[in-house]
Design a protein around this motif. Structure first.
Motif, PDB file in Angstrom:
ATOM      1  N   ILE A  18      34.474  21.839  11.099  1.00  0.00           N
ATOM      2  CA  ILE A  18      33.825  22.827  10.233  1.00  0.00           C
ATOM      3  C   ILE A  18      32.806  23.638  11.030  1.00  0.00           C
ATOM      4  O   ILE A  18      32.739  24.862  10.917  1.00  0.00           O
ATOM      5  N   THR A  19      32.025  22.966  11.873  1.00  0.00           N
ATOM      6  CA  THR A  19      31.033  23.654  12.698  1.00  0.00           C
ATOM      7  C   THR A  19      31.714  24.637  13.643  1.00  0.00           C
ATOM      8  O   THR A  19      31.267  25.773  13.814  1.00  0.00           O
ATOM      9  N   THR A  20      32.827  24.215  14.238  1.00  0.00           N
ATOM     10  CA  THR A  20      33.582  25.084  15.137  1.00  0.00           C
ATOM     11  C   THR A  20      34.112  26.297  14.392  1.00  0.00           C
ATOM     12  O   THR A  20      33.987  27.435  14.866  1.00  0.00           O
ATOM     13  N   LEU A  21      34.689  26.075  13.231  1.00  0.00           N
ATOM     14  CA  LEU A  21      35.224  27.186  12.441  1.00  0.00           C
ATOM     15  C   LEU A  21      34.125  28.154  12.030  1.00  0.00           C
ATOM     16  O   LEU A  21      34.320  29.372  12.054  1.00  0.00           O
ATOM     17  N   LEU A  22      32.966  27.645  11.684  1.00  0.00           N
ATOM     18  CA  LEU A  22      31.843  28.518  11.325  1.00  0.00           C
ATOM     19  C   LEU A  22      31.387  29.348  12.519  1.00  0.00           C
ATOM     20  O   LEU A  22      31.095  30.537  12.383  1.00  0.00           O
ATOM     21  N   ALA A  23      31.311  28.734  13.699  1.00  0.00           N
ATOM     22  CA  ALA A  23      30.899  29.465  14.900  1.00  0.00           C
ATOM     23  C   ALA A  23      31.901  30.555  15.247  1.00  0.00           C
ATOM     24  O   ALA A  23      31.526  31.684  15.572  1.00  0.00           O
ATOM     25  N   VAL A  24      33.183  30.228  15.180  1.00  0.00           N
ATOM     26  CA  VAL A  24      34.231  31.218  15.478  1.00  0.00           C
ATOM     27  C   VAL A  24      34.181  32.344  14.445  1.00  0.00           C
ATOM     28  O   VAL A  24      34.276  33.523  14.782  1.00  0.00           O
ATOM     29  N   GLY A  25      34.015  31.977  13.180  1.00  0.00           N
ATOM     30  CA  GLY A  25      33.920  32.988  12.129  1.00  0.00           C
ATOM     31  C   GLY A  25      32.742  33.914  12.331  1.00  0.00           C
ATOM     32  O   GLY A  25      32.842  35.128  12.142  1.00  0.00           O
ATOM     33  N   ALA A  26      31.606  33.352  12.717  1.00  0.00           N
ATOM     34  CA  ALA A  26      30.418  34.172  12.962  1.00  0.00           C
ATOM     35  C   ALA A  26      30.648  35.126  14.130  1.00  0.00           C
ATOM     36  O   ALA A  26      30.275  36.295  14.072  1.00  0.00           O
ATOM     37  N   ALA A  27      31.269  34.639  15.192  1.00  0.00           N
ATOM     38  CA  ALA A  27      31.553  35.494  16.353  1.00  0.00           C
ATOM     39  C   ALA A  27      32.510  36.618  15.974  1.00  0.00           C
ATOM     40  O   ALA A  27      32.323  37.769  16.370  1.00  0.00           O
ATOM     41  N   THR A  57      19.029  40.738  29.808  1.00  0.00           N
ATOM     42  CA  THR A  57      19.535  41.861  29.028  1.00  0.00           C
ATOM     43  C   THR A  57      18.532  42.140  27.920  1.00  0.00           C
ATOM     44  O   THR A  57      17.504  41.475  27.827  1.00  0.00           O
ATOM     45  N   ARG A  58      18.863  43.083  27.051  1.00  0.00           N
ATOM     46  CA  ARG A  58      17.989  43.388  25.922  1.00  0.00           C
ATOM     47  C   ARG A  58      18.485  42.756  24.627  1.00  0.00           C
ATOM     48  O   ARG A  58      17.993  43.079  23.553  1.00  0.00           O
ATOM     49  N   ILE A  59      19.476  41.865  24.729  1.00  0.00           N
ATOM     50  CA  ILE A  59      20.030  41.231  23.533  1.00  0.00           C
ATOM     51  C   ILE A  59      20.043  39.711  23.680  1.00  0.00           C
ATOM     52  O   ILE A  59      19.900  39.181  24.774  1.00  0.00           O
ATOM     53  N   LYS A  60      20.252  39.030  22.564  1.00  0.00           N
ATOM     54  CA  LYS A  60      20.363  37.574  22.550  1.00  0.00           C
ATOM     55  C   LYS A  60      21.751  37.178  23.046  1.00  0.00           C
ATOM     56  O   LYS A  60      22.749  37.806  22.709  1.00  0.00           O
ATOM     57  N   VAL A  61      21.833  36.128  23.887  1.00  0.00           N
ATOM     58  CA  VAL A  61      23.123  35.583  24.326  1.00  0.00           C
ATOM     59  C   VAL A  61      23.252  34.168  23.783  1.00  0.00           C
ATOM     60  O   VAL A  61      22.254  33.519  23.476  1.00  0.00           O
ATOM     61  N   TYR A  62      24.495  33.704  23.675  1.00  0.00           N
ATOM     62  CA  TYR A  62      24.782  32.437  23.014  1.00  0.00           C
ATOM     63  C   TYR A  62      25.436  31.461  23.978  1.00  0.00           C
ATOM     64  O   TYR A  62      26.324  31.841  24.739  1.00  0.00           O
ATOM     65  N   VAL A  63      25.020  30.200  23.924  1.00  0.00           N
ATOM     66  CA  VAL A  63      25.608  29.158  24.759  1.00  0.00           C
ATOM     67  C   VAL A  63      26.492  28.302  23.856  1.00  0.00           C
ATOM     68  O   VAL A  63      26.049  27.805  22.824  1.00  0.00           O
ATOM     69  N   MET A  64      27.763  28.178  24.251  1.00  0.00           N
ATOM     70  CA  MET A  64      28.751  27.459  23.464  1.00  0.00           C
ATOM     71  C   MET A  64      29.079  26.129  24.136  1.00  0.00           C
ATOM     72  O   MET A  64      28.911  25.965  25.342  1.00  0.00           O
ATOM     73  N   ASP A  65      29.605  25.197  23.360  1.00  0.00           N
ATOM     74  CA  ASP A  65      29.827  23.819  23.798  1.00  0.00           C
ATOM     75  C   ASP A  65      30.948  23.651  24.818  1.00  0.00           C
ATOM     76  O   ASP A  65      30.959  22.692  25.567  1.00  0.00           O
ATOM     77  N   ASN A  66      31.905  24.566  24.866  1.00  0.00           N
ATOM     78  CA  ASN A  66      33.045  24.430  25.779  1.00  0.00           C
ATOM     79  C   ASN A  66      33.042  25.549  26.812  1.00  0.00           C
ATOM     80  O   ASN A  66      32.422  26.587  26.611  1.00  0.00           O
ATOM     81  N   SER A 105      34.276  28.486  23.267  1.00  0.00           N
ATOM     82  CA  SER A 105      34.664  27.936  21.972  1.00  0.00           C
ATOM     83  C   SER A 105      33.757  26.743  21.688  1.00  0.00           C
ATOM     84  O   SER A 105      32.918  26.383  22.496  1.00  0.00           O
ATOM     85  N   GLY A 106      33.956  26.150  20.545  1.00  0.00           N
ATOM     86  CA  GLY A 106      33.145  24.999  20.180  1.00  0.00           C
ATOM     87  C   GLY A 106      31.855  25.421  19.519  1.00  0.00           C
ATOM     88  O   GLY A 106      31.575  26.603  19.353  1.00  0.00           O
ATOM     89  N   PRO A 107      31.052  24.457  19.146  1.00  0.00           N
ATOM     90  CA  PRO A 107      29.808  24.755  18.447  1.00  0.00           C
ATOM     91  C   PRO A 107      28.785  25.467  19.332  1.00  0.00           C
ATOM     92  O   PRO A 107      28.799  25.335  20.550  1.00  0.00           O
ATOM     93  N   LEU A 108      27.918  26.188  18.687  1.00  0.00           N
ATOM     94  CA  LEU A 108      26.799  26.837  19.347  1.00  0.00           C
ATOM     95  C   LEU A 108      25.796  25.760  19.768  1.00  0.00           C
ATOM     96  O   LEU A 108      25.417  24.921  18.961  1.00  0.00           O
ATOM     97  N   VAL A 109      25.398  25.767  21.047  1.00  0.00           N
ATOM     98  CA  VAL A 109      24.427  24.773  21.510  1.00  0.00           C
ATOM     99  C   VAL A 109      23.091  25.390  21.904  1.00  0.00           C
ATOM    100  O   VAL A 109      22.128  24.673  22.132  1.00  0.00           O
TER     101      VAL A 109
END
Length: 111
Positions: A5-14, A60-69, A73-77
């Motif tokens: 579910i967490t993975t699907l939510l992260a992918v959906g948000a992206a 950069t001037r924006i937020k970047v995201y670190v993912m589990d894999n 892919s995978g959950p946001l860490v």
């Protein structure tokens, strides 16, 4: 089940972020460093060598995201705001979304 579910939510948000961006969106201005390698005007997914800690610096001037894999892919860490640096697990990766970054306004010279 919770991880799925967490993975699907992260992918959906992206996907939502990607779809909702205007057509003028482009690479982030500035650079990121991932595991000691600098990437100018980044956009997309970046991973380290998978053997040592993944140190990420966001210039950069924006937020970047670190993912589990390693393939973004995978959950946001983690998230890094502009001008932040942090270390993560070796198998993580960094996702830099496209941005609608307007160039910085230049101040006209004073005569």
């Amino acid at each position: 089940m919770r991880r799925i579910i967490t993975t699907l939510l992260a992918v959906g948000a992206a996907l939502t972020l990607t779809i909702s961006l205007p057509q003028s969106a482009r690479a982030a201005q500035g650079w990121i460093s991932v595991a000691g390698v600098a990437y100018p005007d980044p956009q997309g997914c970046y991973a380290g060598d998978g053997r040592s800690a993944l140190t990420v610096r966001n210039e950069t001037r924006i937020k970047v995201y670190v993912m589990d894999n390693g393939d973004c892919s995978g959950p946001l860490v983690g998230e890094l705001l502009p001008h932040e640096e942090e270390s993560f697990a070796a198998e993580d990766s960094v996702y830099v979304p496209r941005c609608d970054c307007s160039p910085s306004p230049r101040t006209p010279p004073v005569h």
